[in-house]
Scaffold this active site. Structure first.
Site, PDB file in Angstrom:
ATOM      1  CE1 TYR A  24      -2.898  -1.393   4.980  1.00 37.91           C
ATOM      2  CE2 TYR A  24      -2.401  -2.425   7.077  1.00 37.91           C
ATOM      3  CZ  TYR A  24      -3.269  -2.195   6.042  1.00 37.91           C
ATOM      4  OH  TYR A  24      -4.527  -2.762   6.056  1.00 37.91           O
ATOM      5  CG  HIS A  70      -7.483   3.141  -0.145  1.00 43.11           C
ATOM      6  ND1 HIS A  70      -7.169   3.226   1.195  1.00 43.11           N
ATOM      7  CD2 HIS A  70      -6.806   2.062  -0.616  1.00 43.11           C
ATOM      8  CE1 HIS A  70      -6.334   2.243   1.517  1.00 43.11           C
ATOM      9  NE2 HIS A  70      -6.095   1.531   0.427  1.00 43.11           N
ATOM     10  CD1 TRP A 102     -10.615   9.725  -0.701  1.00 45.07           C
ATOM     11  CD2 TRP A 102     -10.142   9.079  -2.790  1.00 45.07           C
ATOM     12  NE1 TRP A 102     -11.365  10.497  -1.542  1.00 45.07           N
ATOM     13  CE2 TRP A 102     -11.097  10.119  -2.837  1.00 45.07           C
ATOM     14  CE3 TRP A 102      -9.700   8.516  -3.982  1.00 45.07           C
ATOM     15  CZ2 TRP A 102     -11.607  10.607  -4.046  1.00 45.07           C
ATOM     16  CZ3 TRP A 102     -10.216   8.992  -5.173  1.00 45.07           C
ATOM     17  CH2 TRP A 102     -11.155  10.027  -5.205  1.00 45.07           C
ATOM     18  CE1 TYR A 134     -10.853  -0.579  10.858  1.00 45.99           C
ATOM     19  CE2 TYR A 134     -13.017  -1.422  10.188  1.00 45.99           C
ATOM     20  CZ  TYR A 134     -11.997  -0.484  10.063  1.00 45.99           C
ATOM     21  OH  TYR A 134     -12.116   0.540   9.149  1.00 45.99           O
ATOM     22  N   GLY A 158     -14.064   6.012   5.976  1.00 44.00           N
ATOM     23  CA  GLY A 158     -13.005   7.014   6.027  1.00 44.00           C
ATOM     24  C   GLY A 158     -12.969   7.766   7.344  1.00 44.00           C
ATOM     25  CD  GLU A 183      -2.660   1.310   2.536  1.00 45.41           C
ATOM     26  OE1 GLU A 183      -3.626   0.511   2.561  1.00 45.41           O
ATOM     27  OE2 GLU A 183      -2.388   2.106   3.463  1.00 45.41           O
ATOM     28  CE1 TYR A 184       5.070   1.691  -2.403  1.00 51.32           C
ATOM     29  CE2 TYR A 184       3.371   0.544  -3.651  1.00 51.32           C
ATOM     30  CZ  TYR A 184       4.668   0.622  -3.187  1.00 51.32           C
ATOM     31  OH  TYR A 184       5.561  -0.384  -3.509  1.00 51.32           O
ATOM     32  CE  LYS A 216     -17.487  -3.181   6.541  1.00 49.70           C
ATOM     33  NZ  LYS A 216     -16.320  -2.356   6.950  1.00 49.70           N
TER      34      LYS A 216
END
Length: 318
Positions: free
Chosen positions: A292, A81, A53, A166, A126, A21-22, A187
């Site tokens: 990450y 994202h 994002w 989570y 978010g 991830e970036y 979801k």
């Protein structure tokens, strides 16, 4: 190829895979530096990458452009994202329509038909902008599940949709824990294809959470989020912000060296590598690791070389 299909293919081949991830930098020079870094890190063989994002959409255009560049020019499967924060439906549609497109010719005797390349989205509620309470915007979405439903309703199965999970909720009281798992199930039922987890360092907690998710009827792939340890202050800030449990063994090894970044990075690499080994060795059907990176190169390659790569060698018949 959709990311869920790539995960499915890796599972059929019974092989370990990883992804990075970036986040988009704020300047043109920073963007070029990141693209160079992504190009170099492609040599590590990530199955895909994803791009964050910014809360409030302040770097949303950079996110979309970065996704297009990585997908089309660098040639690596990319997930974008997308959050509900500060995003009315019209802005969501603009972001989704900025995904890479391609033209195909079905037959010389027929007209050209437009077809978009496969696209991948991580749908999130978010975080709120700094210093503000989270609240939905007019004509926007309140929860991540609302965003998932909207994308499915408007775009069918074109997008591969991932959502956040989570593991830390496994430490909540039973009633709250069950409620959080139900939210995740909603979801998935709304159309999510796979799950990225929040960072964690407690493998036992993660394994319990995965088993609870399966028991709740969640069958889509679960991809554990791995945060390399670079500095003591960064480690403390990240774990405090995410409100996650840190095993005492991590603290016992790291804290005596908290003023020595090089030593913290060395010890942290070994701890995270062991974390990766334990996840891959657990009998929960997980073969993928999502790192990450925080846009850094050192932590992830080190963790892979001493963790996932060694696990591959240990499982090899030779």
């Amino acid at each position: 190829m959709k990311i869920s299909k790539k995960i499915e293919q890796a599972a059929k081949e019974d092989r370990v895979w990883w992804s990075f991830e970036y986040f988009p930098p704020r300047t043109a020079q920073g963007l070029q530096n990141l693209l160079d870094r992504i190009e170099r890190m492609r040599a590590l063989g990530p199955e895909f990458i994803d791009i964050t994002w910014n809360a409030g959409g302040r770097t949303s255009e950079l996110t979309a452009e970065l996704v297009k560049t990585c997908q089309k020019l660098i040639g690596i499967e990319t997930c974008m994202h997308l959050t509900c924060t500060g995003m009315p439906k019209e802005k969501v549609d603009i972001a989704l329509r900025l995904q890479p497109r391609e033209r195909v010719l079905t037959c010389p005797s027929r007209r050209k038909q437009s077809r978009r390349a496969a696209a991948n989205v991580l749908a999130l509620r978010g975080d709120p902008p700094v210093g503000k309470e989270w609240e939905p915007v007019e004509n926007g979405f309140r929860y991540g599940v609302d965003l998932v439903r909207y994308i499915r309703a408007q775009y069918g199965d074109y997008f591969d949709i991932s959502v956040a999970g989570y593991p830390q909720t496994q430490r909540l009281p039973p009633e709250e824990r069950a409620r959080e798992m139900q939210y995740l199930k909603e979801k998935v039922d709304a159309g999510a294809n796979f799950i990225f987890t929040q960072m964690f360092y407690d493998v036992d907690m993660f394994v319990e959470w995965v088993k609870a998710a399966r028991a709740a009827g969640i069958t889509v792939p679960i991809v554990p989020g791995i945060m390399p340890i670079q500095t003591w202050n960064g480690f403390q800030k990240a774990t405090t912000l995410a409100k996650i449990t840190v095993p005492q063994a991590f603290l016992d090894e790291l804290e005596p060296h908290k003023n020595n970044d090089e030593k913290v990075r060395e010890i942290g690499t070994k701890l995270v590598a062991d974390l990766c080994r334990r996840i891959l060795a657990a009998d929960i059907g997980i073969k993928g690791l999502h790192f990450y990176t925080m846009n850094l190169e050192k932590g992830c390659p080190s963790s892979l070389e001493t963790g996932a790569y060694l696990a591959l060698l240990e499982d090899s018949p030779c």
